[in-house]
Design a protein around this motif. Structure first.
Motif, mmCIF file in Angstrom:
data_model
loop_
_atom_site.group_PDB
_atom_site.id
_atom_site.type_symbol
_atom_site.label_atom_id
_atom_site.label_comp_id
_atom_site.label_asym_id
_atom_site.label_seq_id
_atom_site.Cartn_x
_atom_site.Cartn_y
_atom_site.Cartn_z
ATOM 1 N N VAL A 80 0.841 -1.185 0.000
ATOM 2 C CA VAL A 80 0.000 0.000 0.000
ATOM 3 C C VAL A 80 0.882 1.244 0.000
ATOM 4 O O VAL A 80 1.816 1.350 0.784
ATOM 5 N N VAL A 81 0.559 2.164 -0.897
ATOM 6 C CA VAL A 81 1.276 3.433 -0.981
ATOM 7 C C VAL A 81 0.346 4.522 -0.462
ATOM 8 O O VAL A 81 -0.695 4.773 -1.042
ATOM 9 N N GLU A 82 0.724 5.100 0.668
ATOM 10 C CA GLU A 82 -0.100 6.150 1.267
ATOM 11 C C GLU A 82 0.026 7.465 0.506
ATOM 12 O O GLU A 82 -0.933 8.194 0.348
ATOM 13 N N ASP A 83 1.232 7.776 0.071
ATOM 14 C CA ASP A 83 1.464 8.994 -0.688
ATOM 15 C C ASP A 83 2.744 8.829 -1.489
ATOM 16 O O ASP A 83 3.450 7.838 -1.359
ATOM 17 N N LEU A 84 3.037 9.798 -2.317
ATOM 18 C CA LEU A 84 4.185 9.707 -3.207
ATOM 19 C C LEU A 84 5.505 9.581 -2.460
ATOM 20 O O LEU A 84 6.436 8.934 -2.937
ATOM 21 N N VAL A 110 12.686 -2.829 -13.187
ATOM 22 C CA VAL A 110 13.519 -3.998 -12.916
ATOM 23 C C VAL A 110 12.889 -4.859 -11.812
ATOM 24 O O VAL A 110 12.937 -6.089 -11.866
ATOM 25 N N LEU A 111 12.287 -4.198 -10.821
ATOM 26 C CA LEU A 111 11.672 -4.913 -9.703
ATOM 27 C C LEU A 111 10.286 -5.461 -10.041
ATOM 28 O O LEU A 111 9.680 -6.160 -9.236
ATOM 29 N N GLY A 112 9.777 -5.131 -11.222
ATOM 30 C CA GLY A 112 8.466 -5.618 -11.640
ATOM 31 C C GLY A 112 7.312 -4.920 -10.950
ATOM 32 O O GLY A 112 6.213 -5.462 -10.870
ATOM 33 N N ILE A 113 7.553 -3.722 -10.462
ATOM 34 C CA ILE A 113 6.488 -2.971 -9.791
ATOM 35 C C ILE A 113 5.487 -2.499 -10.836
ATOM 36 O O ILE A 113 5.871 -1.923 -11.855
ATOM 37 N N GLN A 114 4.222 -2.770 -10.578
ATOM 38 C CA GLN A 114 3.151 -2.323 -11.467
ATOM 39 C C GLN A 114 2.220 -1.427 -10.674
ATOM 40 O O GLN A 114 1.745 -1.814 -9.605
ATOM 41 N N PHE A 115 1.991 -0.257 -11.197
ATOM 42 C CA PHE A 115 1.080 0.674 -10.543
ATOM 43 C C PHE A 115 -0.306 0.502 -11.141
ATOM 44 O O PHE A 115 -0.463 0.488 -12.353
ATOM 45 N N GLY A 116 -1.293 0.357 -10.261
ATOM 46 C CA GLY A 116 -2.662 0.292 -10.726
ATOM 47 C C GLY A 116 -3.184 1.695 -11.000
ATOM 48 O O GLY A 116 -2.547 2.694 -10.674
ATOM 49 N N LYS A 117 -4.325 1.749 -11.620
ATOM 50 C CA LYS A 117 -4.945 3.033 -11.904
ATOM 51 C C LYS A 117 -5.251 3.739 -10.589
ATOM 52 O O LYS A 117 -5.767 3.134 -9.644
ATOM 53 N N LYS A 170 -15.264 12.900 -9.666
ATOM 54 C CA LYS A 170 -14.423 14.086 -9.476
ATOM 55 C C LYS A 170 -13.058 13.882 -10.121
ATOM 56 O O LYS A 170 -12.021 14.264 -9.601
ATOM 57 N N THR A 171 -13.105 13.239 -11.303
ATOM 58 C CA THR A 171 -11.896 12.945 -12.056
ATOM 59 C C THR A 171 -12.088 13.445 -13.472
ATOM 60 O O THR A 171 -13.102 13.169 -14.102
ATOM 61 N N LEU A 172 -11.114 14.158 -13.983
ATOM 62 C CA LEU A 172 -11.229 14.696 -15.316
ATOM 63 C C LEU A 172 -10.325 13.984 -16.313
ATOM 64 O O LEU A 172 -10.728 13.586 -17.367
ATOM 65 N N LEU A 173 -9.088 13.788 -15.945
ATOM 66 C CA LEU A 173 -8.116 13.247 -16.887
ATOM 67 C C LEU A 173 -7.628 11.877 -16.454
ATOM 68 O O LEU A 173 -7.428 11.626 -15.287
ATOM 69 N N THR A 174 -7.423 11.015 -17.417
ATOM 70 C CA THR A 174 -6.774 9.740 -17.173
ATOM 71 C C THR A 174 -5.378 9.848 -17.760
ATOM 72 O O THR A 174 -5.219 10.125 -18.932
ATOM 73 N N ILE A 175 -4.388 9.629 -16.912
ATOM 74 C CA ILE A 175 -2.991 9.776 -17.354
ATOM 75 C C ILE A 175 -2.376 8.401 -17.439
ATOM 76 O O ILE A 175 -2.533 7.597 -16.583
#
Length: 166
Positions: A68-72, A126-133, A161-166
């Motif tokens: 779990v990533v709480e913040d950047l 390299v670590l195979g980290i995948q970020f979900g939407k 409350k979302t405008l753009l998908t990046i």
């Protein structure tokens, strides 16, 4: 956070020391309030050591699938934890990136504050980290609807409350 096997061994040793100190406080301290303060501080540190040891052991098992990533700012922890889950030493990761092991050590000691974004992305790959939407809040003010968005789009934008998908 325990970042490698050496820190793991040191933390286990410190845990033993703190547990022994906790037993000794009861024998040597006559002031009850002072004894209680010493005991509480030692117990607090013992709990923290045990938590860190348990987390490291769980990561070392390689069975963790999500972090779990709480913040950047916690990305640095994710990189280190992913390295541990993938059972890679700092040297192994460095070899994969064609770097010296000391560079990975420096990155981890500084919590990746000296690494560029492109290097962090390279390490994550390299670590195979995948970020979900995910949605990232960029502004606190009320949502403005751009010209050209149809009623369905407006409903979705207001709901999410979302405008753009990046």
């Amino acid at each position: 956070m325990i970042k490698n096997d050496k820190q793991y061994q040191v933390t286990k040793s410190r845990l033993t020391d703190f547990k022994e100190s906790l037993l000794e406080v009861g024998k040597n301290e006559t002031d009850l309030l002072l004894k209680e303060l010493y005991c509480d501080s030692l117990k607090s540190q013992i709990i923290e050591f045990e938590k860190q040891i348990a987390e490291y052991e769980l990561l070392k098992e390689g069975t963790v699938n999500y972090i779990v990533v709480e913040d950047l700012s916690s990305i640095c922890e994710v990189l280190i934890k992913a390295r541990i889950v993938n059972r890679l030493s700092q040297s192994d990761l460095a070899k994969s990136l064609d770097l010296k092991a000391q560079q990975i050590q420096r990155y981890e000691i500084s919590d990746y504050s000296t690494a560029s974004i492109s290097r962090i992305v390279e390490i994550a790959n390299v670590l195979g980290i995948q970020f979900g939407k995910c949605r990232i809040k960029v502004k606190e003010s009320p949502l403005a609807i751009p010209v050209g968005i149809n009623e369905t789009g407006i409903t979705r934008i207001r709901k999410e409350k979302t405008l753009l998908t990046i």
